[in-house]
Motif scaffolding. Structure first.
Motif, PDB file in Angstrom:
ATOM      1  N   ASP A  51       0.829  -1.203   0.000  1.00 15.52           N
ATOM      2  CA  ASP A  51       0.000   0.000   0.000  1.00 15.52           C
ATOM      3  C   ASP A  51       0.861   1.250   0.000  1.00 15.52           C
ATOM      4  O   ASP A  51       0.442   2.306  -0.478  1.00 15.52           O
ATOM      5  N   LEU A  52       2.066   1.130   0.568  1.00 15.70           N
ATOM      6  CA  LEU A  52       2.963   2.267   0.720  1.00 15.70           C
ATOM      7  C   LEU A  52       4.383   1.803   0.417  1.00 15.70           C
ATOM      8  O   LEU A  52       4.853   0.815   0.993  1.00 15.70           O
ATOM      9  N   ILE A  53       5.066   2.482  -0.505  1.00 15.39           N
ATOM     10  CA  ILE A  53       6.422   2.115  -0.909  1.00 15.39           C
ATOM     11  C   ILE A  53       7.318   3.333  -0.703  1.00 15.39           C
ATOM     12  O   ILE A  53       7.039   4.422  -1.220  1.00 15.39           O
ATOM     13  N   LEU A  54       8.392   3.125   0.039  1.00 12.36           N
ATOM     14  CA  LEU A  54       9.361   4.185   0.294  1.00 12.36           C
ATOM     15  C   LEU A  54      10.658   3.819  -0.412  1.00 12.36           C
ATOM     16  O   LEU A  54      11.314   2.840  -0.049  1.00 12.36           O
ATOM     17  N   LEU A  55      11.024   4.586  -1.425  1.00 13.04           N
ATOM     18  CA  LEU A  55      12.206   4.317  -2.227  1.00 13.04           C
ATOM     19  C   LEU A  55      13.270   5.369  -1.945  1.00 13.04           C
ATOM     20  O   LEU A  55      12.977   6.560  -1.871  1.00 13.04           O
ATOM     21  N   GLN A  56      14.498   4.909  -1.789  1.00 12.43           N
ATOM     22  CA  GLN A  56      15.643   5.804  -1.683  1.00 12.43           C
ATOM     23  C   GLN A  56      16.531   5.603  -2.926  1.00 12.43           C
ATOM     24  O   GLN A  56      16.549   4.525  -3.498  1.00 12.43           O
ATOM     25  N   GLU A  57      17.235   6.648  -3.294  1.00 14.98           N
ATOM     26  CA  GLU A  57      18.114   6.642  -4.468  1.00 14.98           C
ATOM     27  C   GLU A  57      17.347   6.336  -5.749  1.00 14.98           C
ATOM     28  O   GLU A  57      17.681   5.414  -6.493  1.00 14.98           O
ATOM     29  N   ALA A  58      16.352   7.132  -6.024  1.00 19.88           N
ATOM     30  CA  ALA A  58      15.611   7.040  -7.281  1.00 19.88           C
ATOM     31  C   ALA A  58      16.103   8.128  -8.230  1.00 19.88           C
ATOM     32  O   ALA A  58      16.140   9.305  -7.865  1.00 19.88           O
ATOM     33  N   ASP A  59      16.492   7.750  -9.429  1.00 18.85           N
ATOM     34  CA  ASP A  59      17.034   8.680 -10.426  1.00 18.85           C
ATOM     35  C   ASP A  59      15.930   9.382 -11.214  1.00 18.85           C
ATOM     36  O   ASP A  59      14.851   8.817 -11.455  1.00 18.85           O
ATOM     37  N   VAL A  60      16.253  10.596 -11.641  1.00 23.14           N
ATOM     38  CA  VAL A  60      15.435  11.329 -12.613  1.00 23.14           C
ATOM     39  C   VAL A  60      16.369  11.893 -13.673  1.00 23.14           C
ATOM     40  O   VAL A  60      17.261  12.698 -13.375  1.00 23.14           O
ATOM     41  N   ASN A  61      16.224  11.441 -14.907  1.00 25.81           N
ATOM     42  CA  ASN A  61      16.940  11.983 -16.069  1.00 25.81           C
ATOM     43  C   ASN A  61      18.455  11.787 -15.996  1.00 25.81           C
ATOM     44  O   ASN A  61      19.219  12.575 -16.534  1.00 25.81           O
ATOM     45  N   ALA A  62      18.908  10.719 -15.376  1.00 21.57           N
ATOM     46  CA  ALA A  62      20.347  10.454 -15.276  1.00 21.57           C
ATOM     47  C   ALA A  62      20.804   9.558 -16.424  1.00 21.57           C
ATOM     48  O   ALA A  62      20.080   8.660 -16.857  1.00 21.57           O
ATOM     49  N   ARG A  63      22.017   9.798 -16.906  1.00 23.15           N
ATOM     50  CA  ARG A  63      22.551   8.978 -17.995  1.00 23.15           C
ATOM     51  C   ARG A  63      22.613   7.499 -17.606  1.00 23.15           C
ATOM     52  O   ARG A  63      22.324   6.622 -18.411  1.00 23.15           O
ATOM     53  N   ARG A  64      23.029   7.238 -16.367  1.00 21.88           N
ATOM     54  CA  ARG A  64      23.248   5.848 -15.942  1.00 21.88           C
ATOM     55  C   ARG A  64      21.962   5.034 -15.944  1.00 21.88           C
ATOM     56  O   ARG A  64      21.990   3.812 -16.029  1.00 21.88           O
TER      57      ARG A  64
END
Length: 291
Positions: A51-64
């Protein structure tokens, strides 16, 4: 995104998921290592039925990660609402006209009423760009600072505030304790009858002193303190596996079904899941709720 303090949000959850309050939620907390293995992460999260997901280190628009918006893609695929808070602009992963970011993302089948960034006062200077350090991916030059993403989650049987946490990986435990103390102090802004969850990648062992005493005085319950789910990172050629991922709770919450999913190999951290039940509302069955 136009600034490090801007929140990105999206709503993909079906309207029926917010019809009536529920008295228990399944939570997954996971450092997904930028989303480098997105297919594997999605495969696990789709089966987890959280029901609830907590994500750390999520990229946005990164080459990798091939310029993908990792949080948005996961939220869209799972039909969840989401909010993304930027931790750093990754200077070696984008450019001036097309910057790259990474940070924390909170995904929910329930409404996310409001969110804010708690940017820690004490920070490591390790990541700052310097004229004598080459701007290449190996050195990870960044702008920004470690933070917690605080969100009010609607649709639970009582008010629920969730802190999605990523403490400093550089520096020492004194620095991390200082950042943890900022979160615990911030939680005092909420009345004692408000349920609070603090979860994520703390980058140190919260069962050790002085962190354990700080948590007990707050007062928070460390749901993993007496469990057998540690360590939470994979072994690497650079060091041993460590216990760094935790879930702290305050208020009328009872935890159950705590599990570390060691068979999932889509990150250098294992996903952690548990069910939180509210003592404050009567136990009922909601047939519309998907599991």
């Amino acid at each position: 995104m136009t600034s490090l303090d801007q929140l990105e949000t999206g709503s993909f959850a079906p309207a029926q998921d917010a019809l009536q309050p529920i008295d228990s939620i399944r939570i997954v907390s996971w450092n997904i290592n930028r989303g480098l293995q997105l297919d594997g992460a999605l495969d696990f999260l789709a089966k987890a039925s959280a029901d609830l997901i907590l994500l750390q280190e999520a990229d946005v628009n990164a080459r990798r990660t091939h310029h993908r918006n990792i949080a948005r893609e996961i939220a869209h695929a799972l039909q969840m609402n989401y909010v993304f808070g930027c931790e750093f602009e990754e200077l070696t992963q984008g450019n001036h006209s097309s910057p790259a970011y990474h940070g924390q993302a909170t995904l929910s089948r329930l409404p996310i009423a409001e969110s804010r960034i708690l940017r820690f006062r004490r920070q490591s200077g390790f990541w700052r760009p310097r004229w004598y350090v080459p701007t290449i991916p190996k050195f990870q030059r960044r702008l920004g600072a470690r933070m917690a993403l605080a969100s009010d989650i609607g649709g639970f049987g009582e008010r629920l505030v969730v802190y999605n946490v990523h403490l400093e990986s550089r520096g020492n435990d004194n620095l991390r304790c200082s950042q943890l103390a900022e979160i615990l102090d911030d939680a005092h802004l909420y009345d004692a009858d408000v349920s609070v969850v603090v979860a994520g990648d703390f980058n140190f062992d919260l069962t050790q002193e002085p962190a354990a005493s700080m948590i007990a005085r707050a007062p928070f319950d460390n749901t993993l303190h007496n469990s057998n789910v540690r360590p939470t990172t994979t072994e690497s050629r650079l060091g041993r596996a460590r216990a760094v991922d935790w879930v702290l709770t305050r208020g009328s919450l009872v935890h159950a079904e705590v599990e570390l999913h060691r068979s999932v190999c889509a990150s250098d951290h294992y996903p952690l899941s548990l069910v939180l039940k509210s003592r404050a509302v009567s136990m009922s069955v909601y047939p519309w709720r998907r599991r």
